[in-house]
Design a protein around this motif. Structure first.
Motif, PDB file in Angstrom:
ATOM      1  N   VAL A 144     -34.385  62.201  13.829  1.00 32.18           N
ATOM      2  CA  VAL A 144     -33.920  60.967  13.178  1.00 32.18           C
ATOM      3  C   VAL A 144     -34.808  59.798  13.559  1.00 32.18           C
ATOM      4  CG1 VAL A 144     -32.001  59.332  13.054  1.00 32.18           C
ATOM      5  CG2 VAL A 144     -31.549  61.793  13.008  1.00 32.18           C
ATOM      6  N   SER A 145     -35.161  59.717  14.844  1.00 32.43           N
ATOM      7  CA  SER A 145     -35.998  58.612  15.314  1.00 32.43           C
ATOM      8  C   SER A 145     -37.377  58.644  14.655  1.00 32.43           C
ATOM      9  CB  SER A 145     -36.129  58.693  16.839  1.00 32.43           C
ATOM     10  OG  SER A 145     -36.989  57.690  17.325  1.00 32.43           O
ATOM     11  N   ARG A 146     -37.980  59.841  14.576  1.00 30.83           N
ATOM     12  CA  ARG A 146     -39.311  59.955  13.968  1.00 30.83           C
ATOM     13  C   ARG A 146     -39.256  59.614  12.469  1.00 30.83           C
ATOM     14  NH1 ARG A 146     -40.439  59.528  18.422  1.00 30.83           N
ATOM     15  NH2 ARG A 146     -41.442  61.015  19.819  1.00 30.83           N
ATOM     16  N   PHE A 147     -38.218  60.067  11.813  1.00 38.80           N
ATOM     17  CA  PHE A 147     -38.093  59.790  10.373  1.00 38.80           C
ATOM     18  C   PHE A 147     -37.983  58.279  10.138  1.00 38.80           C
ATOM     19  CE2 PHE A 147     -36.270  59.288   6.261  1.00 38.80           C
ATOM     20  CZ  PHE A 147     -36.624  60.411   5.527  1.00 38.80           C
ATOM     21  N   LEU A 148     -37.119  57.614  10.909  1.00 32.85           N
ATOM     22  CA  LEU A 148     -36.920  56.184  10.700  1.00 32.85           C
ATOM     23  C   LEU A 148     -38.151  55.378  11.118  1.00 32.85           C
ATOM     24  CD1 LEU A 148     -33.201  55.796  11.792  1.00 32.85           C
ATOM     25  CD2 LEU A 148     -34.145  55.523   9.500  1.00 32.85           C
ATOM     26  N   GLU A 149     -38.834  55.834  12.147  1.00 32.59           N
ATOM     27  CA  GLU A 149     -40.086  55.170  12.530  1.00 32.59           C
ATOM     28  C   GLU A 149     -41.068  55.203  11.366  1.00 32.59           C
ATOM     29  OE1 GLU A 149     -43.780  55.770  15.702  1.00 32.59           O
ATOM     30  OE2 GLU A 149     -42.025  57.078  15.780  1.00 32.59           O
ATOM     31  N   ARG A 150     -41.162  56.358  10.738  1.00 29.62           N
ATOM     32  CA  ARG A 150     -42.047  56.527   9.581  1.00 29.62           C
ATOM     33  C   ARG A 150     -41.575  55.665   8.405  1.00 29.62           C
ATOM     34  NH1 ARG A 150     -46.811  57.123   7.514  1.00 29.62           N
ATOM     35  NH2 ARG A 150     -46.711  57.916   5.400  1.00 29.62           N
ATOM     36  N   TRP A 151     -40.263  55.645   8.188  1.00 28.06           N
ATOM     37  CA  TRP A 151     -39.691  54.910   7.050  1.00 28.06           C
ATOM     38  C   TRP A 151     -39.948  53.410   7.190  1.00 28.06           C
ATOM     39  CZ3 TRP A 151     -35.807  51.336   5.887  1.00 28.06           C
ATOM     40  CH2 TRP A 151     -35.360  51.312   4.556  1.00 28.06           C
ATOM     41  N   PHE A 152     -39.741  52.875   8.375  1.00 30.97           N
ATOM     42  CA  PHE A 152     -39.974  51.448   8.588  1.00 30.97           C
ATOM     43  C   PHE A 152     -41.466  51.112   8.531  1.00 30.97           C
ATOM     44  CE2 PHE A 152     -35.686  51.497  10.593  1.00 30.97           C
ATOM     45  CZ  PHE A 152     -35.124  50.472   9.843  1.00 30.97           C
ATOM     46  N   ALA A 153     -42.308  52.022   9.043  1.00 27.75           N
ATOM     47  CA  ALA A 153     -43.751  51.776   9.013  1.00 27.75           C
ATOM     48  C   ALA A 153     -44.263  51.714   7.579  1.00 27.75           C
ATOM     49  CB  ALA A 153     -44.478  52.869   9.790  1.00 27.75           C
ATOM     50  N   GLU A 154     -43.739  52.560   6.685  1.00 25.28           N
ATOM     51  CA  GLU A 154     -44.174  52.574   5.287  1.00 25.28           C
ATOM     52  C   GLU A 154     -43.757  51.307   4.561  1.00 25.28           C
ATOM     53  OE1 GLU A 154     -42.980  55.957   3.115  1.00 25.28           O
ATOM     54  OE2 GLU A 154     -44.526  57.261   3.954  1.00 25.28           O
ATOM     55  N   ARG A 155     -42.621  50.743   4.941  1.00 29.32           N
ATOM     56  CA  ARG A 155     -42.113  49.545   4.256  1.00 29.32           C
ATOM     57  C   ARG A 155     -42.739  48.255   4.780  1.00 29.32           C
ATOM     58  NH1 ARG A 155     -37.252  49.547   1.637  1.00 29.32           N
ATOM     59  NH2 ARG A 155     -36.612  47.611   2.667  1.00 29.32           N
ATOM     60  N   LYS A 156     -43.393  48.318   5.920  1.00 32.35           N
ATOM     61  CA  LYS A 156     -43.914  47.103   6.538  1.00 32.35           C
ATOM     62  C   LYS A 156     -45.094  46.572   5.724  1.00 32.35           C
ATOM     63  CE  LYS A 156     -43.430  47.051  10.951  1.00 32.35           C
ATOM     64  NZ  LYS A 156     -43.581  47.268  12.406  1.00 32.35           N
ATOM     65  N   THR A 157     -45.071  45.272   5.496  1.00 34.09           N
ATOM     66  CA  THR A 157     -46.148  44.641   4.730  1.00 34.09           C
ATOM     67  C   THR A 157     -47.359  44.373   5.619  1.00 34.09           C
ATOM     68  OG1 THR A 157     -45.228  42.452   5.197  1.00 34.09           O
ATOM     69  CG2 THR A 157     -44.491  43.551   3.175  1.00 34.09           C
ATOM     70  N   ASP A 158     -48.419  43.841   5.010  1.00 28.67           N
ATOM     71  CA  ASP A 158     -49.656  43.590   5.760  1.00 28.67           C
ATOM     72  C   ASP A 158     -49.447  42.586   6.889  1.00 28.67           C
ATOM     73  OD1 ASP A 158     -50.965  45.340   4.119  1.00 28.67           O
ATOM     74  OD2 ASP A 158     -51.684  43.782   2.737  1.00 28.67           O
ATOM     75  N   ASP A 159     -48.547  41.625   6.692  1.00 28.36           N
ATOM     76  CA  ASP A 159     -48.316  40.634   7.743  1.00 28.36           C
ATOM     77  C   ASP A 159     -47.245  41.065   8.745  1.00 28.36           C
ATOM     78  OD1 ASP A 159     -46.184  40.547   6.082  1.00 28.36           O
ATOM     79  OD2 ASP A 159     -46.281  38.381   5.638  1.00 28.36           O
ATOM     80  N   GLY A 160     -46.841  42.343   8.689  1.00 21.45           N
ATOM     81  CA  GLY A 160     -45.908  42.878   9.674  1.00 21.45           C
ATOM     82  C   GLY A 160     -44.455  42.630   9.367  1.00 21.45           C
ATOM     83  N   GLU A 161     -44.146  42.058   8.195  1.00 21.45           N
ATOM     84  CA  GLU A 161     -42.764  41.764   7.836  1.00 21.45           C
ATOM     85  C   GLU A 161     -42.148  42.942   7.078  1.00 21.45           C
ATOM     86  OE1 GLU A 161     -40.978  39.104   8.700  1.00 21.45           O
ATOM     87  OE2 GLU A 161     -42.671  38.414   9.885  1.00 21.45           O
ATOM     88  N   LEU A 162     -40.815  43.105   7.232  1.00 22.62           N
ATOM     89  CA  LEU A 162     -40.097  44.134   6.500  1.00 22.62           C
ATOM     90  C   LEU A 162     -39.331  43.504   5.346  1.00 22.62           C
ATOM     91  CD1 LEU A 162     -38.633  46.267   9.441  1.00 22.62           C
ATOM     92  CD2 LEU A 162     -40.276  47.036   7.744  1.00 22.62           C
ATOM     93  N   PRO A 163     -39.332  44.142   4.178  1.00 20.14           N
ATOM     94  CA  PRO A 163     -38.544  43.591   3.065  1.00 20.14           C
ATOM     95  C   PRO A 163     -37.049  43.676   3.366  1.00 20.14           C
ATOM     96  CG  PRO A 163     -39.413  45.756   2.510  1.00 20.14           C
ATOM     97  CD  PRO A 163     -40.038  45.368   3.812  1.00 20.14           C
ATOM     98  N   ALA A 164     -36.257  42.990   2.548  1.00 21.57           N
ATOM     99  CA  ALA A 164     -34.808  42.938   2.771  1.00 21.57           C
ATOM    100  C   ALA A 164     -34.212  44.340   2.781  1.00 21.57           C
ATOM    101  CB  ALA A 164     -34.155  42.091   1.689  1.00 21.57           C
ATOM    102  N   SER A 165     -33.312  44.556   3.723  1.00 27.99           N
ATOM    103  CA  SER A 165     -32.665  45.855   3.868  1.00 27.99           C
ATOM    104  C   SER A 165     -31.154  45.636   3.939  1.00 27.99           C
ATOM    105  CB  SER A 165     -33.175  46.547   5.132  1.00 27.99           C
ATOM    106  OG  SER A 165     -32.444  47.712   5.401  1.00 27.99           O
ATOM    107  N   GLN A 166     -30.402  46.730   3.980  1.00 27.91           N
ATOM    108  CA  GLN A 166     -28.952  46.621   4.054  1.00 27.91           C
ATOM    109  C   GLN A 166     -28.445  46.542   5.487  1.00 27.91           C
ATOM    110  OE1 GLN A 166     -27.526  49.989   1.831  1.00 27.91           O
ATOM    111  NE2 GLN A 166     -28.601  49.373  -0.039  1.00 27.91           N
TER     112      GLN A 166
END
Length: 665
Positions: free
Chosen positions: A186-208
């Protein structure tokens, strides 16, 4: 604190949304908590409610059932509805692996894990930038709600397997080292999921906010507390009504300073207010500010079982056991089928020696659900009060079989093993309690007691200091530290610790009635005679007779409740006071202490005061003050303590006085 009809309506809608969203994701405990809080919120008057909702059309749709505001997420949720309903039905039937496999097949997860394990450098690169996986291992494009449900099912499946793989409680192979193997996936999957969503300036788009919560939980298990706190804080900002997330943050906070440090960074709403009050109670804080905060919250939610429990625990930690017992009794009358926190109620009844009430509580819990950990703890406490320590251990072990993180059961089982003289098992029980919650001062104190029985005073002192650090204004903790230092021959340090014990008791007495309870016992002037006697004896061994005499006199003075000319606050001059509790040594409190001391009844004759009186009589004989020695020895004869030695002193004092009068003639 009061709410207008409009604010009350908005709060009600927010809690209704919380119940629905948490239930959709199978976060049943958070949904239950929000539903109980919702039920405790009074309905506004009909006139105000009608005025507030006058502008709403007949096609009003409740916010809990409004489609997702994110169009992409809304489209994915609509597309996956059939699969989501299937997965949720599997989860409700406790088929967790089947639930996860609906959206995340095992082949996908195992491939992701092997890719992570096989290339450590790639893993480090993923934290900085998105590195595409092979096409067959790309993350599935599913909604956040479905993804959370699948990953959460994996976590619960891992917990289930962990319990099945664990050995018998306190058995030869029970080392407490079995881990949840699904957490890594679970940890590896979410690490990957957040890394893919991260923008060039290191920000994450809106989430739930729910995936951040799940990743924070996984990081907590990996002992990565700082990163876990960051994700949990993000979660409560995105969705502040998930109480489970607030509890995870509470578990990461070890000291009040840490709570005050993160408070400005929390969302400023009523959930943050509830979190702050609950965390302060868990950190054993007292004071009028905390009591006022709980009172304000209870004005909004008058029948909230959670807030009423916090109020009872505040009185419990403040040593106002009678008020705490009354609070739990009222709570039980309001919610007769609620078992949460009744293990604390049973502890209070045990200390107060209220066996009939504890028997009733044990029968009630057994009739509601005998296989709840709280029920087993209550029954175990009842058997302990009957001195049936083997049966008590049996029920505490049963509670731990049901829930290995049941803190009360570990600590209380340690107490029972101490009674059974099984020091090895007691130490292991206390250690496991500390592993569950390092803020449990009772477990640290129990470890100190056990090592003291084994005459390993250096170890005992270390554990006593840990307990005193968690409860810096509890005289019992400092008395244990002082006694241990005395046995180690460190008399001066022991005196400081025992003086701190006197100050600590005076602090608790000044805050014992946080909610204005009339049941609190006022002991401000009643310093513990045993502690005073110990201090005096240590001064005597240091050949500081004047100090020893002063404390012996102060010990005797406790019989009548008088301070014997000594100022309790003056002890602070010789003790290093910690600034970790409010109101330590203010002038207003000193005046209030003096007012309370004036009307105190005293302890009466105790073995400690009799020993002090005997010491004073012998000192008077050495100082050739035969009249005082005669008076003190006569009082000892009236007390019925050490009568023969007192009579010998009287004879010697009178003969010396007669000899002196003959010489004068």
């Amino acid at each position: 604190m009061g709410l207008s009809a409009k604010d009350s309506l908005h709060l009600k809608e927010a809690l209704q949304v919380a119940v629905v969203k948490c239930s959709e994701r199978c976060l049943y405990q958070s949904a239950k908590w929000a539903a109980e809080l919702l039920d405790a919120l009074p309905d506004p008057p009909e006139a105000e409610l009608a005025q507030t909702t006058a502008g709403e059309s007949g096609t009003y749709v409740h916010p809990a059932f409004v489609p997702n505001v994110d169009p992409l997420e809304a489209a994915l949720e609509a597309q996956e509805l059939n699969k989501y309903l299937l997965a949720k039905s599997y989860f409700d039937c406790k088929e967790f692996d089947r639930c996860a496999a609906v959206f995340l097949p095992d082949s996908l997860l195992s491939g992701l894990l092997s890719a992570k394990q096989g290339d450590a450098e790639t893993s480090k690169a993923k934290a900085k930038a998105s590195t595409p996986l092979p096409s067959e291992q790309t993350l599935p494009n599913i909604s956040q709600k479905s993804l959370f449900l699948a990953l959460y099912a994996k976590v619960i499946s891992g917990e289930k397997l962990k319990d099945e793989d664990s050995e018998m409680i306190m058995g030869p192979q029970d080392l407490g080292s079995v881990v949840n193997k699904q957490l890594l996936i679970v940890s590896r999957f979410l690490e990957r999921w957040f890394a893919e969503r991260k923008t060039d300036d290191g920000e994450l788009p809106a989430s739930q906010g729910f995936l951040e919560y799940l990743y924070g939980m996984a990081l907590v298990k990996e002992k990565n507390d700082s990163a876990a706190l960051d994700y949990l804080m993000q979660s409560v900002h995105l969705f502040p009504w998930n109480w489970g997330c607030w509890l995870e943050i509470t578990n990461l906070i070890a000291r009040v300073e840490q709570l005050n440090k993160i408070a400005p960074h929390l969302p400023q709403n009523i959930m943050s207010f509830i979190f702050h009050a609950n965390t302060a109670v868990n950190l054993y804080q007292q004071g009028q500010d905390l009591a006022a905060s709980l009172t304000d919250l209870l004005n909004i939610f008058p029948t909230s079982s959670f807030l009423l429990t916090c109020k009872a625990l505040l009185n419990y930690h403040s040593k106002d056991l009678l008020a705490a017992e009354q609070d739990f009794s009222n709570l039980l009358a309001l919610h007769p089928h609620r078992l949460d926190s009744l293990d604390h109620y049973s502890n209070i009844l045990y200390v107060l020696n209220l066996r009939p009430k504890l028997a009733f509580l044990a029968h009630l819990c057994s009739s509601i659900d005998k296989f709840r950990p709280e029920s087993c703890v209550v029954i175990g406490n009842y058997y302990s009060l009957l001195s049936s320590h083997e049966k008590a251990v049996q029920y505490f072990r049963r509670a731990l079989t049901l829930d290995r993180t049941c803190l009360s059961a570990w600590t209380l089982m340690g107490h029972e093993y101490v009674e059974l003289k099984n020091t090895h098992a007691a130490i292991e029980s206390y250690r496991r309690a500390v592993d569950v919650n390092r803020r449990d001062y009772r477990a640290w104190y129990g470890l100190g007691q056990t090592y003291e029985v084994l005459e390993m005073h250096a170890y005992a002192l270390w554990y006593y200091k840990k307990a005193a650090g968690l409860r810096p204004w509890d005289g019992k903790m400092w008395q244990a530290v002082g006694s241990c230092l005395q046995k180690m021959g460190r008399e001066k340090d022991g005196i400081k610790a025992l003086k701190r014990a006197l100050l600590a008791d005076s602090y608790y007495d000044s805050t014992a009635s946080s909610f204005g309870s009339t049941g609190a016992v006022d002991r401000m002037a009643q310093m513990d005679p045993e502690v005073l006697l110990q201090i005096a004896a240590m001064y005597d061994r240091l050949d500081e007779e004047e100090e020893a005499k002063a404390y012996m006199e102060l010990c005797v003075a406790q019989e009548d409740g008088g301070a014997g000319g000594a100022d309790v606050g003056g002890l602070a001059d010789s003790v290093a006071i910690h600034h970790d509790s409010p109101g330590a040594g203010s002038e207003d409190e000193a005046e209030a202490a003096g007012d309370r001391a004036a009307g105190h009844e005293g302890t009466g004759v105790t073995p400690a005061t009799s020993k002090a009186r005997m010491w004073l009589a012998r000192h008077a004989m050495r100082a050739e003050d035969y009249a005082t020695a005669n008076r003190l020895a006569t009082e000892l004869c009236q007390d019925g303590v050490e009568v023969e030695e007192a009579k010998a002193l009287i004879r010697e004092a009178r003969s010396r006085m007669e000899l002196g009068s003959m010489v004068e003639r």
